[in-house]
Design an enzyme around this catalytic site. Structure first.
Site, short mmCIF file in Angstrom:
data_model
loop_
_atom_site.label_atom_id
_atom_site.label_comp_id
_atom_site.label_asym_id
_atom_site.label_seq_id
_atom_site.Cartn_x
_atom_site.Cartn_y
_atom_site.Cartn_z
N HIS A 1 4.75 53.51 -30.08
CA HIS A 1 4.24 52.17 -30.35
C HIS A 1 3.46 52.17 -31.66
O HIS A 1 2.24 52.28 -31.68
CB HIS A 1 3.36 51.71 -29.19
CG HIS A 1 3.07 50.24 -29.18
ND1 HIS A 1 3.05 49.50 -28.03
CD2 HIS A 1 2.81 49.38 -30.19
CE1 HIS A 1 2.78 48.24 -28.32
NE2 HIS A 1 2.62 48.13 -29.64
N HIS B 1 3.19 50.26 -35.64
CA HIS B 1 3.58 49.17 -36.54
C HIS B 1 3.53 49.70 -37.97
O HIS B 1 2.46 50.03 -38.48
CB HIS B 1 2.64 47.97 -36.38
CG HIS B 1 2.71 47.34 -35.02
ND1 HIS B 1 3.63 46.37 -34.70
CD2 HIS B 1 1.97 47.56 -33.90
CE1 HIS B 1 3.44 46.01 -33.42
NE2 HIS B 1 2.45 46.73 -32.93
N HIS C 1 0.73 48.86 -23.91
CA HIS C 1 -0.73 48.79 -23.97
C HIS C 1 -1.40 48.23 -22.71
O HIS C 1 -2.12 47.23 -22.75
CB HIS C 1 -1.20 48.01 -25.19
CG HIS C 1 -0.41 46.79 -25.56
ND1 HIS C 1 -0.11 45.79 -24.67
CD2 HIS C 1 0.12 46.41 -26.76
CE1 HIS C 1 0.57 44.85 -25.30
NE2 HIS C 1 0.72 45.19 -26.56
N ASP D 1 -0.46 52.01 -30.84
CA ASP D 1 -0.43 50.62 -31.28
C ASP D 1 -1.07 50.48 -32.66
O ASP D 1 -1.79 49.52 -32.94
CB ASP D 1 -1.11 49.69 -30.27
CG ASP D 1 -0.74 48.22 -30.48
OD1 ASP D 1 0.15 47.93 -31.31
OD2 ASP D 1 -1.35 47.35 -29.83
#
Length: 431
Positions: free
Chosen positions: A54, A56, A228, A301
């Protein structure tokens, strides 16, 4: 390369021989070529290279916040050898062309293996399924699909996505957030939000979607991953679903293991995240869920934002935090040093399980053993350091951990035996 005196998984001390990107010997002593590079790992813990499902990376479209190169460098510093790049880019990664672009760029840079995550719906709009099959059969070989940042809210679309992904052994990774229950929300709904006068994001908005989705996944016999997870109720729902044989996995973020909604009192937007920081009771529950195996994975995340999106009033600030470089230290602080996890457990939740969920377990998350790819990270558990967000390799510095002391960190990372991160301790060996 010879890595001497490493503590394998925090257990036995051994020497590791790496030749041509493969581990060729592990033992108390090994026969190594005279010209081998020698790495003294005394006092260090050797783990399989970490895997994040996860992340970005923002490219394409938001290179002002992060690029595949800067995100990969940040990941390598954190001890990662593989990351899965989320689909909410511009354009959205909802076609084979976009995911192949991300995959190819990751290969070109070569600091970590970058595996694209495909969008579940076209444009993340939640109404029409994307070309999941085309992405799955592309060069990128996508196996994780997520509209992260948005929830696949329509139950019919979610059911179809689960059924579609099942045909090529994919997994739907759901951002569990009922949009009707969180409209205009700014932080966790509770005592602190009431005192601060900020619109609340209730725990039930997460828990209701997870409950629905585990029932759908069980009904169609498909794989579901919960992004999450952040509440005590969510832990209980996942625990119940696993007891019923549902093929569900769940991830928790480092910030949900350490921080609470009390951090929001200063209105510092670096603490603004989705899902929001919860209560101490929720933190205790997710730590317990990670310790007992209900939660399968620690994922970062990692969500970079440029300064202008964070250095503003709370209501206007973007949600998200960077976290690749601090993840190991936070897991050590909250789980290892408290006795809840061993370092072998850390390998499970930060390498082996995420590799299995992303279906890259043939390459990553492998044991430190003869014949395996030399994806390795060396961690110094006795190297306290104070987080300085401005020193991050990420293009953004929106870390909530600035000024916090962490007990340890990755000091060397190897991808197929090639060093991708070295602390000053080792730079001379590879000169």
């Amino acid at each position: 390369m010879v890595i001497e005196n490493a503590s394998l998984y925090g257990d036995t001390t051994a020497t590791i021989l790496v030749e041509d990107g493969v581990i060729t010997a592990v033992g108390a002593t090994v026969d190594a070529p005279d010209d081998a590079v020698v790495v003294d790992a005394t006092g260090l813990i050797a783990l399989p290279g970490l895997v994040d499902i996860h992340t970005h990376l923002r490219e394409p479209g938001r290179e002002d916040a992060e690029t595949i190169e800067t995100g990969s460098r940040s990941a390598a510093i954190g001890g990662f050898t593989a990351v899965h790049a989320m689909a909410n880019t511009t354009p959205v990664a909802d076609t084979a062309g976009v995911v192949e672009q991300v995959w190819s760029r990751g290969k070109e840079i070569g600091l970590v293996d970058v595996y694209p995550v495909g969008a579940v719906t076209v444009g993340l709009d939640g109404t029409q399924l994307s070309e999941m099959g085309a992405m799955a059969h592309s060069k990128a070989r996508v196996r994780i699909f997520s509209d992260d940042g948005k929830c696949v809210h329509d139950p019919v679309i979610m059911r179809r996505a689960l059924e579609y992904a099942k045909t090529f052994d994919g997994v739907i990774s759901q951002h569990a957030q009922d949009p009707r229950l969180t409209e205009g929300s700014q932080m966790h709904e509770g005592e602190v939000s009431a005192e601060l006068g900020l619109a609340g994001w209730p725990a039930v908005a997460e828990e209701s979607i997870i409950a629905r989705d585990v029932l759908l996944a069980g009904h169609v016999g498909s794989r579901l991953n919960v992004c999450h997870l952040s509440t005590a109720g969510s832990v209980e729902i996942v625990r119940w679903a696993k007891s019923r044989g549902v093929d569900v996995t769940a991830e928790v973020m480092p910030h949900h293991l350490l921080l609470t909604d009390e951090s929001v009192r200063g209105y510092n937007a670096r603490f603004k995240v989705n899902p929001p920081l919860r209560t101490q009771a929720d933190v205790d529950a997710v730590r317990a869920g990670l310790a007992d195996g209900t939660i399968d994975v620690v994922a970062t995340d990692h969500a970079p934002h440029p300064d202008e999106d964070k250095d503003c009033e709370w209501a206007a600030a973007a949600m998200g935090m960077i976290g690749l470089e601090t993840a190991v230290g936070i897991v050590q602080k909250t789980m290892v040093d408290t006795g809840a996890l061993t370092w072998r457990d850390v390998a499970r939740v930060m390498s082996e399980a995420p590799a299995r969920i992303g279906r890259v377990e043939d390459e990553h998350g492998r044991p430190i053993a003869v014949g395996e790819p030399a994806h390795l990270t060396l961690i110094d558990p006795a190297d306290p350091w104070t987080v300085d967000p401005s020193a991050s390799a990420s293009r953004s510095n929106n870390s909530p951990f600035g000024g916090i002391e962490l007990p340890g960190r990755a000091v060397a990372t190897f991808l197929r035996g090639v060093p991708t991160h070295l602390s000053p301790r080792f730079e001379g060996a590879f000169a």
